[in-house]
Scaffold this active site. Structure first.
Site, PDB file in Angstrom:
ATOM      1  N   HIS A 121       1.164  -1.069   0.170  1.00 49.99           N
ATOM      2  CA  HIS A 121      -0.151   0.238  -0.188  1.00 49.99           C
ATOM      3  C   HIS A 121       1.058   1.242  -0.004  1.00 49.99           C
ATOM      4  O   HIS A 121       2.031   1.351   0.788  1.00 49.99           O
ATOM      5  CB  HIS A 121      -0.794  -0.326   0.721  1.00 49.99           C
ATOM      6  CG  HIS A 121      -1.910   0.462   1.283  1.00 49.99           C
ATOM      7  ND1 HIS A 121      -2.393   2.212   1.496  1.00 49.99           N
ATOM      8  CD2 HIS A 121      -3.465   0.916   0.587  1.00 49.99           C
ATOM      9  CE1 HIS A 121      -3.528   3.128   1.092  1.00 49.99           C
ATOM     10  NE2 HIS A 121      -4.427   1.705   0.880  1.00 49.99           N
TER      11      HIS A 121
ATOM     12  N   ASP B 232      -8.465  -5.473   0.233  1.00 50.17           N
ATOM     13  CA  ASP B 232      -8.607  -6.399  -1.262  1.00 50.17           C
ATOM     14  C   ASP B 232      -7.776  -8.239  -0.885  1.00 50.17           C
ATOM     15  O   ASP B 232      -8.760  -8.620  -1.998  1.00 50.17           O
ATOM     16  CB  ASP B 232      -7.739  -5.851  -2.701  1.00 50.17           C
ATOM     17  CG  ASP B 232      -8.173  -4.497  -2.338  1.00 50.17           C
ATOM     18  OD1 ASP B 232      -7.535  -3.742  -2.815  1.00 50.17           O
ATOM     19  OD2 ASP B 232      -9.674  -4.415  -3.018  1.00 50.17           O
TER      20      ASP B 232
HETATM   21  C1  SDX Z   1      -6.453  -0.456  -3.163  1.00 47.89           C
HETATM   22  O1  SDX Z   1      -4.826   4.163  -2.226  1.00 47.89           O
HETATM   23  C2  SDX Z   1      -5.777   3.847  -1.639  1.00 47.89           C
HETATM   24  O2  SDX Z   1      -5.548   4.306  -0.782  1.00 47.89           O
HETATM   25  C3  SDX Z   1      -6.421   2.814  -2.346  1.00 47.89           C
HETATM   26  C4  SDX Z   1      -7.269   2.272  -1.903  1.00 47.89           C
HETATM   27  C5  SDX Z   1      -8.253   3.127  -1.019  1.00 47.89           C
HETATM   28  O3  SDX Z   1      -9.457   2.476  -0.387  1.00 47.89           O
HETATM   29  O4  SDX Z   1      -8.693   3.341  -1.933  1.00 47.89           O
HETATM   30  O5  SDX Z   1      -6.403   1.235  -0.421  1.00 47.89           O
HETATM   31  C6  SDX Z   1      -7.735   0.415  -1.956  1.00 47.89           C
HETATM   32  O6  SDX Z   1      -5.964   0.480  -4.086  1.00 47.89           O
HETATM   33  C7  SDX Z   1      -5.957  -0.865  -2.226  1.00 47.89           C
HETATM   34  C8  SDX Z   1      -4.302  -1.249  -2.989  1.00 47.89           C
HETATM   35  C9  SDX Z   1      -4.444  -2.636  -3.724  1.00 47.89           C
HETATM   36  N1  SDX Z   1      -3.766  -2.764  -5.154  1.00 47.89           N
HETATM   37  C10 SDX Z   1      -2.921  -3.640  -4.338  1.00 47.89           C
HETATM   38  O7  SDX Z   1      -3.261  -4.467  -3.889  1.00 47.89           O
HETATM   39  C11 SDX Z   1      -1.435  -3.892  -6.202  1.00 47.89           C
HETATM   40  C12 SDX Z   1      -0.356  -4.721  -5.497  1.00 47.89           C
HETATM   41  N2  SDX Z   1       0.024  -3.430  -4.672  1.00 47.89           N
HETATM   42  C13 SDX Z   1       0.869  -2.903  -5.844  1.00 47.89           C
HETATM   43  O8  SDX Z   1       0.751  -2.594  -7.045  1.00 47.89           O
HETATM   44  C14 SDX Z   1       1.343  -1.995  -4.392  1.00 47.89           C
HETATM   45  O9  SDX Z   1       1.804  -2.358  -3.232  1.00 47.89           O
HETATM   46  C15 SDX Z   1       0.566  -0.916  -4.486  1.00 47.89           C
HETATM   47  C16 SDX Z   1       0.063   0.493  -6.477  1.00 47.89           C
HETATM   48  C17 SDX Z   1      -0.492  -0.435  -3.425  1.00 47.89           C
HETATM   49  C18 SDX Z   1       1.066   0.529  -3.669  1.00 47.89           C
HETATM   50  O10 SDX Z   1       2.767   0.853  -5.022  1.00 47.89           O
HETATM   51  P1  SDX Z   1       3.765   2.087  -3.884  1.00 47.89           P
HETATM   52  O11 SDX Z   1       3.458   2.423  -3.281  1.00 47.89           O
HETATM   53  O12 SDX Z   1       3.969   2.870  -5.518  1.00 47.89           O
HETATM   54  O13 SDX Z   1       4.852   1.041  -3.510  1.00 47.89           O
HETATM   55  P2  SDX Z   1       5.759   0.573  -4.485  1.00 47.89           P
HETATM   56  O14 SDX Z   1       4.802  -0.538  -5.947  1.00 47.89           O
HETATM   57  O15 SDX Z   1       6.906   1.779  -4.899  1.00 47.89           O
HETATM   58  O16 SDX Z   1       6.222  -0.449  -4.296  1.00 47.89           O
HETATM   59  C19 SDX Z   1       7.869  -0.500  -3.490  1.00 47.89           C
HETATM   60  C20 SDX Z   1       8.604  -1.886  -3.387  1.00 47.89           C
HETATM   61  C21 SDX Z   1       8.608  -2.098  -4.700  1.00 47.89           C
HETATM   62  O17 SDX Z   1      10.659  -2.743  -4.537  1.00 47.89           O
HETATM   63  P3  SDX Z   1      11.214  -2.314  -5.278  1.00 47.89           P
HETATM   64  O18 SDX Z   1      11.536  -1.732  -6.363  1.00 47.89           O
HETATM   65  O19 SDX Z   1      11.475  -1.432  -3.850  1.00 47.89           O
HETATM   66  O20 SDX Z   1      12.119  -3.577  -4.956  1.00 47.89           O
HETATM   67  O21 SDX Z   1       7.644  -3.143  -2.881  1.00 47.89           O
HETATM   68  C22 SDX Z   1       7.534  -4.097  -3.876  1.00 47.89           C
HETATM   69  C23 SDX Z   1       7.621  -2.737  -5.718  1.00 47.89           C
HETATM   70  O22 SDX Z   1       7.316  -4.009  -6.349  1.00 47.89           O
HETATM   71  N3  SDX Z   1       6.379  -4.432  -4.131  1.00 47.89           N
HETATM   72  C24 SDX Z   1       5.221  -4.847  -4.474  1.00 47.89           C
HETATM   73  C25 SDX Z   1       4.240  -5.241  -3.791  1.00 47.89           C
HETATM   74  N4  SDX Z   1       3.602  -4.106  -3.377  1.00 47.89           N
HETATM   75  C26 SDX Z   1       4.423  -3.708  -3.492  1.00 47.89           C
HETATM   76  N5  SDX Z   1       6.370  -6.392  -4.387  1.00 47.89           N
HETATM   77  C27 SDX Z   1       5.418  -7.782  -4.284  1.00 47.89           C
HETATM   78  N6  SDX Z   1       3.505  -7.768  -4.400  1.00 47.89           N
HETATM   79  C28 SDX Z   1       3.545  -6.600  -4.048  1.00 47.89           C
HETATM   80  N7  SDX Z   1       1.742  -6.644  -3.791  1.00 47.89           N
END
Ligand code: SDX
Length: 436
Positions: free
Chosen positions: A313, A371
């Site tokens: 998140h 989720d």
């Molecule tokens: C919702 O914003 C809100 O409040 C949204 C929400 C709401 O109520 O409105 O809470 C609802 O959208 C919840 C989130 C649902 N999405 C997912 O579950 C999809 C999977 N999650 C990721 O796509 C990600 O965690 C995000 C999009 C939610 C957040 O992404 P960020 O903040 O841009 O973080 P990032 O992608 O930069 O991740 C940081 C690191 C990265 O690795 P490095 O580059 O540092 O090595 O963490 C890794 C990412 O690759 N990472 C994950 C991961 N989420 C982040 N690796 C594996 N699986 C994951 N789910």
């Protein structure tokens, strides 16, 4: 917001004059550096793609403490609202800032529950879609189309119009989501029943048929209502920011909410519950719990492009409080339906256990978000995977409206218009095609 004693001074190594920037503080959470005059004073923009360090507005609606894993709607902890209130109480709170007193509560419930029907023409709008259209495509169209039916509540700058549009949207979203579902399964639409609760009415419109009476299961009704509460608002997330930006042009509330629906559809946002359930079903097909280790290796391999959907998140760097409540709801629903041994629920709990002990996730502070379990409980209720995000949109409509109204009521608000760092060609002349 109030001026903090602290001040920010921006200085430049090239000798350009330094700039003092005011710092403001809210009631809780990070202070903000006011950069509104920065371009005028320095000729420079700030640069923050994805807005990781940018406050787009001031708001009094929802507060998230990402480090502690806390979520407050108008100051009330989500744990208390989810167990002591219902969704319409929560709608009243988000819209008006206070929980309703008994009489206000009865009036508001009656107002919403007596406006759940949609114009009969709407059903013909659906006929333009293929039966297998994704419900989010249908809903984006239906909600945008509402502005064509309700010309008397489209002036976004008229508070009375905004109030009427808010009640219409909150009241009619369940009917529209259920219609999108019925259209997909080829069953007749069920008209809403005013004597049922908001959640009970939705369940009957979804699973009832004209062939027999539908009996609402109180455990499922309560679970559905709690799912709505948990998804109602969440500060300046992607879809809420979309609604604010869309509404800032002065467009009508229905169009702004339709923009929010379209944004929520994305798998990185509201579409994650659908993607998470599909992920669990894929792992289950490949061997279930025995294959979790192999799957987690894929997730940790950057080149695989595989993410653990429902995890991580932008704000929560701790357990999403909604995920805990959703897991409890999962337990209640699965027990009520005799599905305690649901293989996907077992698989999800195994994935969570492994992830929370794995350095890749611990280092990146990746925890289950709202989720991760919501898909399992909705699937158990009988909701098709493709409709999960539609239900998220149904529940989030009140949050979008409250945030939109807050922006419009702010005398300082302007149309949103970010700038850019330009990296393309500077001016050049067109050459005749023979010389290109
Ligand atoms: C919702 O914003 C809100 O409040 C949204 C929400 C709401 O109520 O409105 O809470 C609802 O959208 C919840 C989130 C649902 N999405 C997912 O579950 C999809 C999977 N999650 C990721 O796509 C990600 O965690 C995000 C999009 C939610 C957040 O992404 P960020 O903040 O841009 O973080 P990032 O992608 O930069 O991740 C940081 C690191 C990265 O690795 P490095 O580059 O540092 O090595 O963490 C890794 C990412 O690759 N990472 C994950 C991961 N989420 C982040 N690796 C594996 N699986 C994951 N789910």
């Amino acid at each position: 917001m109030k001026l903090a004693e602290n001040k920010a001074t921006l200085s430049f190594s090239n000798g350009s004059p330094s700039v003092d920037l005011p710092v403001y503080q809210g009631s809780v959470g990070p202070d903000v550096i006011d950069i509104r005059k920065l371009y005028g004073q320095t000729g420079m923009f700030t640069y923050d793609p994805g807005f990781l360090s940018t406050a787009s507005c001031q708001s009094a609606i929802t507060y998230i403490d990402g480090d502690k894993g806390e979520l407050l709607y108008r100051g009330y902890p989500i744990e208390q609202l989810a167990t002591q209130c219902d969704y319409l109480d929560t709608c009243y709170l988000l819209l008006k800032g206070e929980l309703p007193k008994q009489e206000e509560r009865s009036e508001f419930h009656k107002l919403v529950l007596s406006h759940t029907m949609v114009n009969e023409q709407m059903q013909f709008f659906l006929r333009g879609f293929r039966r297998d259209a994704h419900p989010m495509a249908v809903l984006t169209g239906l909600i945008g189309a509402l502005s064509a039916f309700y010309h008397d509540s489209t002036d976004i700058n008229n508070p009375e119009h905004r109030h009427v549009a808010a009640i219409r949207l909150i009241a009619k979203m369940p009917t529209l989501v259920a219609m999108a579902y019925k259209y997909g399964v080829g069953q007749p639409y069920m008209y809403p029943r005013n004597e049922l609760s908001y959640a009970g009415n939705f369940l009957r419109m979804m699973f009832g048929t004209p062939c027999e009476d539908y009996k609402v299961n109180p455990v499922i009704e309560r679970a559905m209502d709690r799912i709505f509460i948990l998804h109602a608002d969440h500060e300046q997330n992607a879809s809420t920011s979309t609604v604010r930006l869309c509404g800032s042009s002065g467009t009508n509330p229905f169009a702004a909410i339709a923009a929010g629906v379209a944004c929520l559809w994305g798998p990185a946002h509201g579409g994650a519950n659908e993607a998470c359930l599909n992920m669990l079903e894929d792992i289950q097909r490949q061997g279930g719990v025995a294959k979790v280790g192999q799957f987690m290796e894929q997730v940790k391999d950057k080149n695989s492009g595989v993410k653990l959907m429902g995890f991580g998140h932008r704000v929560y760097k701790n357990y999403d409080p909604r995920a805990k409540l959703m897991q409890e709801t999962c337990n209640e629903v699965l027990a009520e339906l005799g599905l305690e041994n649901d293989p996907l629920f077992k698989l999800a709990k195994e994935l969570e256990k492994i992830a929370l002990e794995d350095d890749y996730f611990v280092q990146r502070k990746l925890y289950p978000n709202v989720d991760f379990y919501s898909g399992i409980v909705q699937r158990a209720i009988g909701i098709p995977v493709s409709l999960f995000t539609g239900i998220f949109a149904l529940a989030r409509t009140v949050g979008w409206i409250a945030q939109l109204n807050e922006m419009l009521a702010d005398p300082e608000y302007k149309i949103g218009r970010p700038r850019q760092l330009f990296t393309g060609y500077v001016a050049r002349d067109v050459k005749p095609v023979s010389e290109r």
